[in-house]
Enzyme design. Structure first.
Site, PDB file in Angstrom:
ATOM      1  N   ARG A 166      51.207 -72.372 -71.351  1.00 52.33           N
ATOM      2  CA  ARG A 166      50.384 -71.458 -72.174  1.00 52.33           C
ATOM      3  C   ARG A 166      50.411 -70.033 -71.610  1.00 52.33           C
ATOM      4  O   ARG A 166      49.387 -69.347 -71.561  1.00 52.33           O
ATOM      5  CB  ARG A 166      48.926 -71.927 -72.248  1.00 52.33           C
ATOM      6  CG  ARG A 166      48.727 -73.220 -72.977  1.00 52.33           C
ATOM      7  CD  ARG A 166      49.075 -73.080 -74.456  1.00 52.33           C
ATOM      8  NE  ARG A 166      48.634 -74.239 -75.193  1.00 52.33           N
ATOM      9  CZ  ARG A 166      49.295 -75.385 -75.260  1.00 52.33           C
ATOM     10  NH1 ARG A 166      50.467 -75.511 -74.651  1.00 52.33           N
ATOM     11  NH2 ARG A 166      48.817 -76.395 -75.958  1.00 52.33           N
ATOM     12  N   SER A 240      42.641 -75.352 -78.674  1.00 48.91           N
ATOM     13  CA  SER A 240      42.081 -75.544 -77.326  1.00 48.91           C
ATOM     14  C   SER A 240      41.503 -74.231 -76.838  1.00 48.91           C
ATOM     15  O   SER A 240      42.207 -73.218 -76.825  1.00 48.91           O
ATOM     16  CB  SER A 240      43.174 -75.957 -76.346  1.00 48.91           C
ATOM     17  OG  SER A 240      43.786 -77.145 -76.751  1.00 48.91           O
ATOM     18  N   GLU A 336      41.812 -70.109 -72.902  1.00 45.89           N
ATOM     19  CA  GLU A 336      43.161 -70.006 -73.464  1.00 45.89           C
ATOM     20  C   GLU A 336      43.285 -68.789 -74.398  1.00 45.89           C
ATOM     21  O   GLU A 336      44.226 -68.011 -74.279  1.00 45.89           O
ATOM     22  CB  GLU A 336      43.543 -71.306 -74.184  1.00 45.89           C
ATOM     23  CG  GLU A 336      45.038 -71.419 -74.367  1.00 45.89           C
ATOM     24  CD  GLU A 336      45.431 -72.549 -75.284  1.00 45.89           C
ATOM     25  OE1 GLU A 336      45.517 -72.331 -76.497  1.00 45.89           O
ATOM     26  OE2 GLU A 336      45.667 -73.653 -74.767  1.00 45.89           O
TER      27      GLU A 336
HETATM   28  N1  EPU Z   1      39.925 -86.485 -74.037  1.00 53.52           N
HETATM   29  C1  EPU Z   1      38.604 -86.728 -73.752  1.00 53.52           C
HETATM   30  N2  EPU Z   1      37.655 -86.212 -74.597  1.00 53.52           N
HETATM   31  C2  EPU Z   1      37.989 -85.476 -75.696  1.00 53.52           C
HETATM   32  C3  EPU Z   1      39.346 -85.245 -75.981  1.00 53.52           C
HETATM   33  C4  EPU Z   1      40.300 -85.758 -75.128  1.00 53.52           C
HETATM   34  O1  EPU Z   1      38.270 -87.391 -72.770  1.00 53.52           O
HETATM   35  O2  EPU Z   1      37.085 -85.044 -76.398  1.00 53.52           O
HETATM   36  C5  EPU Z   1      40.949 -87.022 -73.142  1.00 53.52           C
HETATM   37  C6  EPU Z   1      41.926 -87.877 -73.939  1.00 53.52           C
HETATM   38  O3  EPU Z   1      41.525 -89.199 -73.949  1.00 53.52           O
HETATM   39  C7  EPU Z   1      43.229 -87.675 -73.241  1.00 53.52           C
HETATM   40  C8  EPU Z   1      43.088 -86.340 -72.546  1.00 53.52           C
HETATM   41  O4  EPU Z   1      41.728 -85.949 -72.626  1.00 53.52           O
HETATM   42  O5  EPU Z   1      43.406 -88.672 -72.258  1.00 53.52           O
HETATM   43  C9  EPU Z   1      43.993 -85.301 -73.156  1.00 53.52           C
HETATM   44  O6  EPU Z   1      43.693 -85.130 -74.534  1.00 53.52           O
HETATM   45  P1  EPU Z   1      44.806 -84.737 -75.615  1.00 53.52           P
HETATM   46  O7  EPU Z   1      45.921 -85.712 -75.581  1.00 53.52           O
HETATM   47  O8  EPU Z   1      44.117 -84.521 -76.913  1.00 53.52           O
HETATM   48  O9  EPU Z   1      45.438 -83.402 -75.090  1.00 53.52           O
HETATM   49  P2  EPU Z   1      44.816 -82.101 -74.437  1.00 53.52           P
HETATM   50  O10 EPU Z   1      45.384 -81.981 -73.075  1.00 53.52           O
HETATM   51  O11 EPU Z   1      43.336 -82.094 -74.544  1.00 53.52           O
HETATM   52  C10 EPU Z   1      46.774 -80.560 -75.156  1.00 53.52           C
HETATM   53  C11 EPU Z   1      46.929 -79.185 -75.730  1.00 53.52           C
HETATM   54  C12 EPU Z   1      46.755 -79.184 -77.232  1.00 53.52           C
HETATM   55  C13 EPU Z   1      47.790 -80.135 -77.828  1.00 53.52           C
HETATM   56  C14 EPU Z   1      47.613 -81.515 -77.213  1.00 53.52           C
HETATM   57  C15 EPU Z   1      48.685 -82.474 -77.657  1.00 53.52           C
HETATM   58  C16 EPU Z   1      46.194 -77.661 -73.973  1.00 53.52           C
HETATM   59  C17 EPU Z   1      45.168 -76.697 -73.514  1.00 53.52           C
HETATM   60  N3  EPU Z   1      45.966 -78.266 -75.120  1.00 53.52           N
HETATM   61  O12 EPU Z   1      45.424 -80.963 -75.366  1.00 53.52           O
HETATM   62  O13 EPU Z   1      47.023 -77.879 -77.694  1.00 53.52           O
HETATM   63  O14 EPU Z   1      47.692 -80.202 -79.230  1.00 53.52           O
HETATM   64  O15 EPU Z   1      47.683 -81.437 -75.776  1.00 53.52           O
HETATM   65  O16 EPU Z   1      49.888 -82.164 -77.030  1.00 53.52           O
HETATM   66  O17 EPU Z   1      47.205 -77.839 -73.298  1.00 53.52           O
HETATM   67  C18 EPU Z   1      46.082 -75.813 -78.346  1.00 53.52           C
HETATM   68  O18 EPU Z   1      46.687 -75.313 -77.409  1.00 53.52           O
HETATM   69  O19 EPU Z   1      45.363 -75.127 -79.118  1.00 53.52           O
HETATM   70  C19 EPU Z   1      46.151 -77.248 -78.560  1.00 53.52           C
HETATM   71  C20 EPU Z   1      45.435 -77.866 -79.492  1.00 53.52           C
END
Ligand code: EPU
Length: 340
Positions: A166, A240, A336
């Site tokens: 990012r 995010s 972000e």
């Molecule tokens: N989780 C929780 N609570 C929640 C949501 C998620 O405990 O409310 C846990 C999930 O169970 C999972 C972990 O957190 O084990 C990660 O969640 P997720 O797979 O949804 O991915 P993320 O790391 O939260 C990142 C990106 C997103 C992207 C997704 C999918 C960043 C900051 N965000 O989210 O990007 O869509 O992976 O690849 O890296 C964005 O940048 O705007 C964005 C949406």
């Protein structure tokens, strides 16, 4: 077309948080030539400038005093289609998702994992957008940008853009100093599916579908995003709000002792990415409101405008979440979006 200076322009529809603010002065650019005309303009040239794309990665906390330069450069084309790769080019003002859809429609897959990401093509390299196991950097060829001081046009390759998680040169040394006009992407051939991300492999596992094609991956990513993330057209948000913090092994192990269930991913360089959403959730902030701003009830990494929230209100919530996570885990989450 002559460039028009618009005054007291409402920005509410130009930022995905839906924050009400006004630009004192705004000019729309439709080509690199327009950008140079703005830079060379006898009155506007010397003004500080704020470049606005799709407004999906910005939190506006006050009326910008700068000249807002709204990027509306269109156009999508195939530059080359060879055995090893295709190169496609799009104007910075094109909606990112339109480019993903168009490239699939014309038979050039490779961007499907990045479907449905809000924002414009020009904003994509700034924060090196990424999702479902792919980053823009993985498909990036080069871009053109205009220096907002000199009007000079530069072409930068991936190395020059210094992409990180990012992150890029445009968030650092070049922040506010240049305007991206065109982006070129390289779609390698033969096409290979990218299915490493847990949500995706689970999705196709459940369907008993181990070898999906690009269209099926596109559909799956759209379905997963729609199920997990609020649609900015319905509920103001900027995706995010926090980056997933990257820590060394020692810190990760210390946290793991107190919180054995914490979600973390090992990175190639020996560091670990911690799931910020998990930490926010564990801090009790998921679904909580502060005034008219809230932490989304479905995904803790997303802050939402419940209706009429000011940028300051959303920022106050972000700071409260940041403090809670810092207190519990000793980690300061980084924002972000760009806060202005
Ligand atoms: N989780 C929780 N609570 C929640 C949501 C998620 O405990 O409310 C846990 C999930 O169970 C999972 C972990 O957190 O084990 C990660 O969640 P997720 O797979 O949804 O991915 P993320 O790391 O939260 C990142 C990106 C997103 C992207 C997704 C999918 C960043 C900051 N965000 O989210 O990007 O869509 O992976 O690849 O890296 C964005 O940048 O705007 C964005 C949406």
């Amino acid at each position: 077309m002559d460039l028009q200076l618009e005054t007291h322009v409402p920005l509410v529809a130009m930022n995905t948080f839906g924050v009400a603010a006004h630009a004192e002065r705004l000019v729309r650019v439709h080509s690199a030539r327009d950008v140079r005309l703005v830079v060379d303009h006898p009155q506007w040239g010397a003004l500080p400038k704020l470049v606005l794309g799709g407004g999906s990665n910005i939190l506006i906390t006050h009326d910008p005093k700068q000249l807002v330069v709204k990027v509306e450069i269109g156009g999508m084309r195939v530059l080359r289609d060879d055995v090893d790769a295709a190169i496609i080019e799009a104007g910075a003002g094109v909606q990112w998702h339109e480019l993903v859809r168009w490239s699939l429609d014309i038979g050039l897959p490779g961007l499907e994992n990045l479907a449905l990401i809000p924002g414009t093509v020009g904003a994509a390299p700034v924060q090196n957008i990424g999702a479902y196991g792919m980053e823009l950097a993985d498909r990036f060829d080069s871009l053109d940008a205009v220096d907002l001081t000199t009007g000079r046009m530069v072409t930068l390759d991936a190395r020059a853009c210094r992409f990180g998680y990012r992150d890029s040169l445009f968030k650092r040394e070049l922040a506010g100093k240049s305007l991206i006009t065109q982006v070129r992407l390289r779609l390698p051939k033969p096409w290979q599916p990218v299915l490493g991300y847990a949500d995706l492999s689970r999705h196709f596992g459940k369907l008993g579908h181990p070898e999906p094609d690009a269209r099926q991956i596109f559909d799956a990513v759209c379905a997963i995003r729609r199920a997990k993330l609020p649609d900015p057209a319905l509920l103001g948000n900027a995706g995010s709000f926090f980056k997933n913090p990257v820590v060394n092994r020692t810190i990760r192990n210390e946290i793991l002792q107190d919180f054995p269930e914490i979600v973390s991913y090992p990175l190639d360089d020996g560091t670990f990415k911690l799931a910020a959403a998990w930490m926010i959730d564990a801090s009790g902030w998921k679904g909580k409101s502060m005034g008219r701003a809230a932490v989304d009830a479905r995904h803790a990494l997303v802050l939402v405008n419940k209706g009429g929230a000011s940028g300051e209100e959303i920022k106050a919530l972000a700071c409260a979440v940041q403090r809670a996570v810092a207190q519990k885990f000793g980690i300061t989450l980084e924002f972000e979006p760009v806060v202005i």
